[in-house]
Structure formats: structure tokens, C-alpha cells
Design a protein around this motif. Structure first.
Motif, mmCIF file in Angstrom:
data_model
loop_
_atom_site.group_PDB
_atom_site.id
_atom_site.type_symbol
_atom_site.label_atom_id
_atom_site.label_comp_id
_atom_site.label_asym_id
_atom_site.label_seq_id
_atom_site.Cartn_x
_atom_site.Cartn_y
_atom_site.Cartn_z
ATOM 1 N N GLU A 227 30.538 90.243 15.585
ATOM 2 C CA GLU A 227 31.249 88.944 15.464
ATOM 3 C C GLU A 227 30.977 87.560 14.795
ATOM 4 O O GLU A 227 30.845 88.811 13.124
ATOM 5 C CB GLU A 227 30.256 88.196 17.354
ATOM 6 N N GLY A 228 31.636 86.846 14.512
ATOM 7 C CA GLY A 228 31.346 85.900 13.323
ATOM 8 C C GLY A 228 32.778 86.127 12.350
ATOM 9 O O GLY A 228 33.747 86.758 12.104
ATOM 10 N N ASP A 229 31.740 86.843 10.885
ATOM 11 C CA ASP A 229 32.520 86.455 10.053
ATOM 12 C C ASP A 229 32.383 88.115 9.145
ATOM 13 O O ASP A 229 33.074 88.530 7.697
ATOM 14 C CB ASP A 229 31.738 85.924 8.579
ATOM 15 N N THR A 230 31.696 88.583 10.249
ATOM 16 C CA THR A 230 32.254 90.742 10.008
ATOM 17 C C THR A 230 33.636 91.291 10.104
ATOM 18 O O THR A 230 34.466 90.294 11.006
ATOM 19 C CB THR A 230 31.928 91.521 11.125
ATOM 20 N N TYR A 231 34.090 91.401 8.729
ATOM 21 C CA TYR A 231 34.981 92.385 8.666
ATOM 22 C C TYR A 231 35.498 93.091 9.994
ATOM 23 O O TYR A 231 35.079 94.461 9.904
ATOM 24 C CB TYR A 231 35.126 92.700 7.633
ATOM 25 N N VAL A 232 36.787 93.057 10.504
ATOM 26 C CA VAL A 232 37.443 93.855 11.153
ATOM 27 C C VAL A 232 38.340 95.266 10.709
ATOM 28 O O VAL A 232 39.926 94.371 10.524
ATOM 29 C CB VAL A 232 37.873 94.012 12.596
ATOM 30 N N LYS A 233 38.813 96.287 9.892
ATOM 31 C CA LYS A 233 39.936 96.989 9.846
ATOM 32 C C LYS A 233 41.205 96.945 10.946
ATOM 33 O O LYS A 233 40.665 98.069 11.676
ATOM 34 C CB LYS A 233 39.638 97.896 8.745
ATOM 35 N N LEU A 234 41.997 96.600 10.308
ATOM 36 C CA LEU A 234 42.788 96.859 11.808
ATOM 37 C C LEU A 234 44.303 97.672 11.143
ATOM 38 O O LEU A 234 44.053 98.116 9.820
ATOM 39 C CB LEU A 234 43.499 95.697 11.626
ATOM 40 N N ASP A 235 45.805 98.426 11.349
ATOM 41 C CA ASP A 235 46.221 98.937 11.112
ATOM 42 C C ASP A 235 46.767 98.673 10.215
ATOM 43 O O ASP A 235 47.233 99.269 8.776
ATOM 44 C CB ASP A 235 47.501 99.204 12.368
ATOM 45 N N ARG A 236 47.515 97.099 10.172
ATOM 46 C CA ARG A 236 47.654 96.812 8.928
ATOM 47 C C ARG A 236 46.969 95.032 8.718
ATOM 48 O O ARG A 236 47.769 94.303 8.298
ATOM 49 C CB ARG A 236 49.255 96.257 8.347
ATOM 50 N N GLY A 237 45.808 94.961 7.519
ATOM 51 C CA GLY A 237 45.019 93.902 8.050
ATOM 52 C C GLY A 237 43.514 94.189 7.916
ATOM 53 O O GLY A 237 42.941 95.214 8.578
#
Length: 409
Positions: A227-237
Motif C-alpha cells: 500500500e501507500g508509496d510502494t511501487y507496482v509494475k504494470l503492463d505499461r507503467g
């Protein structure tokens, strides 16, 4: 498919009759349609019950036996003709042939409004208690400037209009098939849906009560959800969880996700339940879909999910007219598939199209209703069945066989 077409006028000469006759001969490959007249139906009077008279019993029988109905309405004083209103009164007094019947509304007018206001009113009448029809949402066909629209053989001259009408009728045929699915006593073609989500799938978070008001918090703790400011890798972003939340909450629609196990897992929570078009509450997240719908709707909910799961439908849409005349609210149900084509759930998105329509009309200068010529101010003594007490010589010069509303609906 067997349809009936109702001429919404008792006038001897009617352009709405011509329109239905054109539909009958032009689109016979789509359906069989029988045109019904209403000129011999008496004015509604509950003190003089005419329910069992031949004209009303004939309408009752023909509508009941048909798969669907097309009504072509004139416009008198911003509404339907008295004759058509009286017919619907008789058919919702002691008998109810329109109940659960799919009905398409169209209309022809001298002017470029194309009976838009009468059509809106007729949809509201058809969906009222006692009538109970399934009014075909959207896809209006508004034939304006009708005196110039037909050739000497009573065919619509403009081929773009003919093509557009055909596309709408094809959609209506599909709508009739969908509504027929709603009304089947049991669904045999596909396995029943488990709306209580008693099974599990790869992404099911087990050992947590689906009805728990703090399901999101419990599920997050068990899965160590970021949650919060943790980064998540998406398909294009690459976005933080906070950014994803803000992004989804900024969408101009209400989004809901239910997985392939029929468990309600998410909605974009940015306004309170009482202000939503389709009310949701944080405590509902985690519930099975059975807990999100009244039991009377389970059959319809199952049918929609079955069609999306099987791929028979990509998206199912329905207009919900109960939000008032200033809104045009559409519920959309889109089946979500993974890269291998496996069904993983439903994206339900609900939005009010009216602000977009208003913006578009403002930008283009087009109008759905109104304008400099008031084509619906009163029924003329010598008009054919259409809309106005204004002289026939005061028609606008511009010929627009299909109004702006039709071309852009």
C-alpha cells in the motif's frame, strides 16, 4: 423471430405507418413483423370496461404471442398521441401483454427533432408499473423532415438513414434474444453460476469471512498486500499504490470488479453510497455477488455472467431510467479475459452519459430537442399524424431525414 409493429396514430394518413411498412419490406431477412392499427380502440375509461372487446383482445393476443414490439410514435404536445396513450392504458388495466416484453421505440416527424420528446415520454410510460415492458435502451431512430424522407414508392431515400435503421434493428433483435434469456424459467445451456462464491480460484483469499465488514483489512494483512508509496509494475507503467487509487478514483464512472468466483473484490471508492448511481458500501467488498443483489434478480444476474463467461457477449449494457429526466445512466458489464482468453471476472462500469451528450451538443451546435421551430406545440387539424399546430408552410428548409440525435446515438 416474430415481432409486431404498432402504428402510434389513428390518423388515416400516417408517416409512422409508412415507416413501419418500410421496416416490414426492407428488413424481412431480420424478422417477420405484423403491423397493428389502433384506430378502432376506444378512449380509455375505467368506468366503461372495454377489455374484452375484439380490438383490445386482438392487440393483447398479438403482443403476447410476439417475441418483441416496435412502436412508431408521432409527437403531439411533446408526448405521444392520445390514441396511443389510450391503447397502453387498456393494455395495463386488467391485462398486461407488455409485461417483460422487449419494445423498441421509433418515430417520424415533420421537423428535425424526430419525435425525440415523445419517444422519451413513451419509454417512461412503457417502463411504468402495470406496463412493465423492457424498453430498448439508447439507439434512438428519429426520422425528421419526414415529408421529404420517402420517395414515390414509400422507400426512405437517404441510404445512410436506411443503413443506420438497419443497424439499430439488428441491435434490437439481439436485445430481444437477451430479454428472452431473462425470461427462461431455467437455464439449461450453461452451468449455473455460484453467486454465493462457495468455490475457490487461484486468487481466492481463504479463511476470511466474506461477509466481514473489515474484509479488505483482514485480506490485506493475510496477503501482506502493499500500500501507500510502494511501487507496482504494470503492463505499461510503474505507479505507486496511492497513484493507482487516485487514478481509478478519478475515472468519470463507477467501477466495480467481481472475480470469476463471483466474489465482489473492488470498487473505486470516492463518493458516499447515497451519492452513487449504483450504491456500494465499503463493508460490501469481499461479499459474494448473491449478497450484492436482491434474490429476485438472481436469474438475470446469472444469465449475464453466463454469457460473459462463455464469451457469447463481450459487453452487456442496460439503461436505468430511475435516476430522473436529467440523467441517462447506463450500466455496462464487460467480461474480462486474460492473455490466454480465460475468463477472470467482470468489469462493471456505471456512468451518466447526459453530461457528455450536453457537452457534445454545445460543441457541435446540434440539438436533440427544441430549436427555432417548435415542431411539437400542438396537434394540427390538418397534419397527418405528426406534431404541430404550426403551419405546414413554416417547415425548416434544411432536409435532415435522420435528426442529429439519431446520427450520433
Amino acid at each position: 423471430m416474430k415481432l409486431v409493429g404498432i402504428v402510434g396514430s389513428n390518423a388515416e394518413k400516417s408517416y409512422n405507418r409508412l415507416l413501419l411498412q418500410f421496416v416490414e419490406k426492407q428488413y424481412r431477412d431480420l424478422f417477420d413483423i405484423k403491423i397493428l392499427e389502433i384506430d378502432d380502440v376506444p378512449l380509455f375509461n375505467q368506468s366503461d370496461d372495454q377489455t374484452n372487446t375484439p380490438p383490445i383482445q386482438k392487440l393483447q393476443r398479438e403482443i403476447s404471442e410476439a417475441d418483441g414490439v416496435i412502436i412508431s410514435t408521432p409527437e403531439h404536445n411533446r408526448s405521444v398521441s392520445p390514441a396511443l396513450k389510450s391503447v397502453i392504458e387498456w393494455l395495463s388495466f386488467k391485462i398486461h401483454p407488455f409485461d417483460n416484453k422487449p419494445v423498441m421505440v421509433m418515430g417520424a416527424s415533420y421537423y428535425n427533432q424526430g419525435t425525440s420528446r415523445a419517444q422519451l415520454h413513451l419509454r417512461q410510460i412503457l417502463e411504468s408499473p402495470g406496463v412493465g415492458a423492457y424498453a430498448f435502451p439508447g439507439n434512438e431512430f428519429l426520422l425528421g423532415n419526414v415529408k421529404e424522407a420517402f420517395d414515390a414508392n414509400n422507400n426512405i431515400k437517404d441510404q445512410g438513414t436506411v443503413k443506420f435503421l438497419g443497424e439499430i434493428l439488428e441491435k434490437f433483435v439481439r436485445f430481444v434474444e437477451i430479454v428472452s434469456g431473462f425470461e427462461k424459467p431455467e437455464i439449461k445451456e450453461k452451468a449455473p453460476e455460484d453467486l454465493d462464491a462457495t468455490g475457490t480460484i487461484d486468487t481466492t483469499i481463504e479463511d476470511i469471512d466474506m461477509y466481514a465488514e473489515d474484509w479488505v483489512e483482514q485480506a490485506s494483512e493475510k496477503t501482506n498486500a502493499v500500500e501507500g508509496d510502494t511501487y507496482v509494475k504494470l503492463d505499461r507503467g510503474v505507479l505507486t499504490v496511492d497513484q493507482i487509487n487516485h487514478f481509478l478514483n478519478s475515472m468519470p464512472m463507477e467501477l466495480t470488479f467481481a472475480d470469476s468466483n463471483n466474489q465482489f473484490l473492488y470498487y473505486n471508492y470516492h463518493i458516499e453510497k447515497e451519492d452513487m448511481l449504483a450504491d456500494r458500501h465499503p463493508s460490501q467488498v469481499g461479499n459474494p455477488l448473491a449478497a450484492c443483489h436482491p434474490p429476485a434478480t438472481y436469474k438475470n444476474v446469472q444469465w449475464v455472467i453466463q454469457q460473459l463467461r462463455a464469451g457469447d457477449l463481450d459487453t452487456f449494457r442496460i439503461n436505468v431510467p430511475t435516476h430522473g429526466p436529467d440523467k441517462f445512466v447506463v450500466h455496462n458489464y464487460k467480461g474480462i479475459k486474460d492473455k490466454e482468453g480465460n475468463y477472470i471476472g467482470i468489469n462493471e462500469y456505471v456512468h451518466d452519459l447526459q453530461p457528455v451528450i450536453d457537452w457534445y451538443l454545445q460543441q457541435t451546435g446540434q440539438e436533440l430537442v427544441g430549436g427555432n421551430v417548435d415542431g411539437v406545440s400542438g396537434a394540427s387539424e390538418n397534419d397527418v399524424d405528426d406534431v404541430s399546430s404550426a403551419s405546414q408552410n413554416t417547415e425548416p428548409e434544411t432536409v435532415d431525414a435522420v435528426s442529429g440525435a439519431s446520427e450520433n446515438s
